[in-house]
Design a protein around this motif. Sequence first.
Motif, PDB file in Angstrom:
ATOM      1  N   LEU A  78      22.661  30.709  42.578  1.00 40.61           N
ATOM      2  CA  LEU A  78      22.424  31.250  43.925  1.00 40.61           C
ATOM      3  C   LEU A  78      20.996  31.758  44.058  1.00 40.61           C
ATOM      4  O   LEU A  78      20.350  31.565  45.094  1.00 40.61           O
ATOM      5  CB  LEU A  78      23.426  32.371  44.227  1.00 40.61           C
ATOM      6  CG  LEU A  78      24.882  31.933  44.371  1.00 40.61           C
ATOM      7  CD1 LEU A  78      25.802  33.146  44.447  1.00 40.61           C
ATOM      8  CD2 LEU A  78      25.069  31.028  45.585  1.00 40.61           C
ATOM      9  N   LEU A 127      18.638  28.763  44.332  1.00 41.97           N
ATOM     10  CA  LEU A 127      18.702  28.219  45.699  1.00 41.97           C
ATOM     11  C   LEU A 127      17.899  29.099  46.657  1.00 41.97           C
ATOM     12  O   LEU A 127      17.177  28.589  47.513  1.00 41.97           O
ATOM     13  CB  LEU A 127      20.146  28.148  46.193  1.00 41.97           C
ATOM     14  CG  LEU A 127      20.941  26.895  45.922  1.00 41.97           C
ATOM     15  CD1 LEU A 127      22.285  26.961  46.656  1.00 41.97           C
ATOM     16  CD2 LEU A 127      20.204  25.624  46.279  1.00 41.97           C
ATOM     17  N   LYS A 128      18.045  30.402  46.493  1.00 43.03           N
ATOM     18  CA  LYS A 128      17.324  31.338  47.366  1.00 43.03           C
ATOM     19  C   LYS A 128      15.821  31.127  47.257  1.00 43.03           C
ATOM     20  O   LYS A 128      15.096  31.216  48.250  1.00 43.03           O
ATOM     21  CB  LYS A 128      17.702  32.775  47.001  1.00 43.03           C
ATOM     22  CG  LYS A 128      17.204  33.813  47.953  1.00 43.03           C
ATOM     23  CD  LYS A 128      17.726  35.185  47.571  1.00 43.03           C
ATOM     24  CE  LYS A 128      17.270  36.229  48.553  1.00 43.03           C
ATOM     25  NZ  LYS A 128      17.807  37.557  48.214  1.00 43.03           N
ATOM     26  N   ILE A 151      17.238  28.488  50.530  1.00 49.57           N
ATOM     27  CA  ILE A 151      18.613  28.132  50.881  1.00 49.57           C
ATOM     28  C   ILE A 151      19.525  29.281  50.467  1.00 49.57           C
ATOM     29  O   ILE A 151      19.566  29.659  49.309  1.00 49.57           O
ATOM     30  CB  ILE A 151      19.061  26.842  50.157  1.00 49.57           C
ATOM     31  CG1 ILE A 151      18.114  25.689  50.489  1.00 49.57           C
ATOM     32  CG2 ILE A 151      20.500  26.494  50.521  1.00 49.57           C
ATOM     33  CD1 ILE A 151      18.308  24.464  49.609  1.00 49.57           C
ATOM     34  N   GLU A 152      20.239  29.830  51.437  1.00 48.23           N
ATOM     35  CA  GLU A 152      21.169  30.913  51.130  1.00 48.23           C
ATOM     36  C   GLU A 152      22.568  30.524  51.575  1.00 48.23           C
ATOM     37  O   GLU A 152      22.743  29.769  52.516  1.00 48.23           O
ATOM     38  CB  GLU A 152      20.733  32.205  51.808  1.00 48.23           C
ATOM     39  CG  GLU A 152      19.464  32.773  51.191  1.00 48.23           C
ATOM     40  CD  GLU A 152      19.251  34.230  51.521  1.00 48.23           C
ATOM     41  OE1 GLU A 152      20.202  35.019  51.355  1.00 48.23           O
ATOM     42  OE2 GLU A 152      18.128  34.562  51.931  1.00 48.23           O
ATOM     43  N   ILE A 153      23.547  31.056  50.873  1.00 51.35           N
ATOM     44  CA  ILE A 153      24.944  30.849  51.222  1.00 51.35           C
ATOM     45  C   ILE A 153      25.484  32.211  51.629  1.00 51.35           C
ATOM     46  O   ILE A 153      25.779  33.039  50.770  1.00 51.35           O
ATOM     47  CB  ILE A 153      25.751  30.285  50.026  1.00 51.35           C
ATOM     48  CG1 ILE A 153      25.120  28.987  49.517  1.00 51.35           C
ATOM     49  CG2 ILE A 153      27.200  30.063  50.426  1.00 51.35           C
ATOM     50  CD1 ILE A 153      25.710  28.484  48.207  1.00 51.35           C
ATOM     51  N   PHE A 197      19.079  20.012  45.906  1.00 48.81           N
ATOM     52  CA  PHE A 197      19.518  21.354  46.260  1.00 48.81           C
ATOM     53  C   PHE A 197      20.774  21.355  47.118  1.00 48.81           C
ATOM     54  O   PHE A 197      21.556  22.306  47.072  1.00 48.81           O
ATOM     55  CB  PHE A 197      18.375  22.126  46.928  1.00 48.81           C
ATOM     56  CG  PHE A 197      17.157  22.198  46.054  1.00 48.81           C
ATOM     57  CD1 PHE A 197      17.227  22.777  44.794  1.00 48.81           C
ATOM     58  CD2 PHE A 197      15.954  21.659  46.459  1.00 48.81           C
ATOM     59  CE1 PHE A 197      16.117  22.830  43.961  1.00 48.81           C
ATOM     60  CE2 PHE A 197      14.841  21.704  45.646  1.00 48.81           C
ATOM     61  CZ  PHE A 197      14.912  22.293  44.394  1.00 48.81           C
ATOM     62  N   GLU A 198      20.991  20.314  47.890  1.00 44.05           N
ATOM     63  CA  GLU A 198      22.236  20.218  48.672  1.00 44.05           C
ATOM     64  C   GLU A 198      23.427  20.065  47.741  1.00 44.05           C
ATOM     65  O   GLU A 198      24.476  20.666  47.950  1.00 44.05           O
ATOM     66  CB  GLU A 198      22.174  19.076  49.686  1.00 44.05           C
ATOM     67  CG  GLU A 198      21.354  19.409  50.921  1.00 44.05           C
ATOM     68  CD  GLU A 198      21.812  20.694  51.621  1.00 44.05           C
ATOM     69  OE1 GLU A 198      23.022  20.849  51.898  1.00 44.05           O
ATOM     70  OE2 GLU A 198      20.957  21.555  51.898  1.00 44.05           O
ATOM     71  N   LYS A 212      24.052  23.374  46.130  1.00 53.05           N
ATOM     72  CA  LYS A 212      24.734  24.273  47.064  1.00 53.05           C
ATOM     73  C   LYS A 212      26.232  23.966  47.097  1.00 53.05           C
ATOM     74  O   LYS A 212      27.059  24.877  47.046  1.00 53.05           O
ATOM     75  CB  LYS A 212      24.125  24.119  48.458  1.00 53.05           C
ATOM     76  CG  LYS A 212      24.725  25.023  49.500  1.00 53.05           C
ATOM     77  CD  LYS A 212      24.033  24.828  50.840  1.00 53.05           C
ATOM     78  CE  LYS A 212      24.649  25.689  51.905  1.00 53.05           C
ATOM     79  NZ  LYS A 212      23.991  25.509  53.210  1.00 53.05           N
ATOM     80  N   GLU A 213      26.579  22.704  47.151  1.00 52.49           N
ATOM     81  CA  GLU A 213      27.984  22.290  47.180  1.00 52.49           C
ATOM     82  C   GLU A 213      28.712  22.753  45.908  1.00 52.49           C
ATOM     83  O   GLU A 213      29.814  23.296  45.970  1.00 52.49           O
ATOM     84  CB  GLU A 213      28.055  20.765  47.302  1.00 52.49           C
ATOM     85  CG  GLU A 213      29.448  20.197  47.283  1.00 52.49           C
ATOM     86  CD  GLU A 213      29.434  18.678  47.261  1.00 52.49           C
ATOM     87  OE1 GLU A 213      30.290  18.104  46.556  1.00 52.49           O
ATOM     88  OE2 GLU A 213      28.570  18.072  47.931  1.00 52.49           O
ATOM     89  N   LEU A 222      27.820  25.203  43.867  1.00 52.73           N
ATOM     90  CA  LEU A 222      27.876  26.666  43.834  1.00 52.73           C
ATOM     91  C   LEU A 222      28.988  27.201  44.724  1.00 52.73           C
ATOM     92  O   LEU A 222      29.648  28.180  44.374  1.00 52.73           O
ATOM     93  CB  LEU A 222      26.528  27.261  44.238  1.00 52.73           C
ATOM     94  CG  LEU A 222      25.449  27.131  43.167  1.00 52.73           C
ATOM     95  CD1 LEU A 222      24.072  27.419  43.745  1.00 52.73           C
ATOM     96  CD2 LEU A 222      25.738  28.062  41.996  1.00 52.73           C
ATOM     97  N   MET A 223      29.222  26.557  45.858  1.00 53.21           N
ATOM     98  CA  MET A 223      30.316  26.972  46.733  1.00 53.21           C
ATOM     99  C   MET A 223      31.649  26.820  45.992  1.00 53.21           C
ATOM    100  O   MET A 223      32.517  27.688  46.067  1.00 53.21           O
ATOM    101  CB  MET A 223      30.323  26.149  48.013  1.00 53.21           C
ATOM    102  CG  MET A 223      29.107  26.366  48.892  1.00 53.21           C
ATOM    103  SD  MET A 223      29.044  27.990  49.637  1.00 53.21           S
ATOM    104  CE  MET A 223      30.227  27.784  50.942  1.00 53.21           C
TER     105      MET A 223
END
Length: 148
Positions: free
Chosen positions: A52, A55-56, A60-62, A121-122, A125-126, A128-129
């Motif tokens: 995370l 990504l930040k 990119i943040e979630i 990074f996409e 992100k997937e 990490l979710m």
Amino acid sequence: MKLQHRYQQLQRLVHPDFFSQKSQTEKLFSEKHSTLVNDAYKTLQAPLSRGLYLLKLQGIEIPEGTDFDTDGRFLVEIMEINEKLAEAQSEAAMEEIESTVRAKQKEFTDSINRAFEQGDFEKAKEILMKMKYFSNIEEKIKLSKSPL
């Protein structure tokens, strides 16, 4: 091991114990930086928080509470694991669930490392979710193990 070694080096430089005979300004500096070193170490030590953070750095943040579009199979898998957890009557059943979750997190960690190495990074992100879902299950397992 590199992370732990670097953490120990930095703490030797800024830990408050080494500043007990110094001025108030130096003590405050030490406390602040020791806390920053501790926070950084905790963040980088765990694959989810490290991912995370990386990504930040890419902007990119979630946001908390964010759900994402995922295949139904993944959601079914999560529901099944949660059901098994709710129904677990023995320590052996709990250990089996914990082992499954640990293996899945290891798989995700390997995948996330590859995604970051490739600059995808996409994909990161997937993954990490998904890791967040399994992290929640890990927390439930910990809670069920600890006596009230």
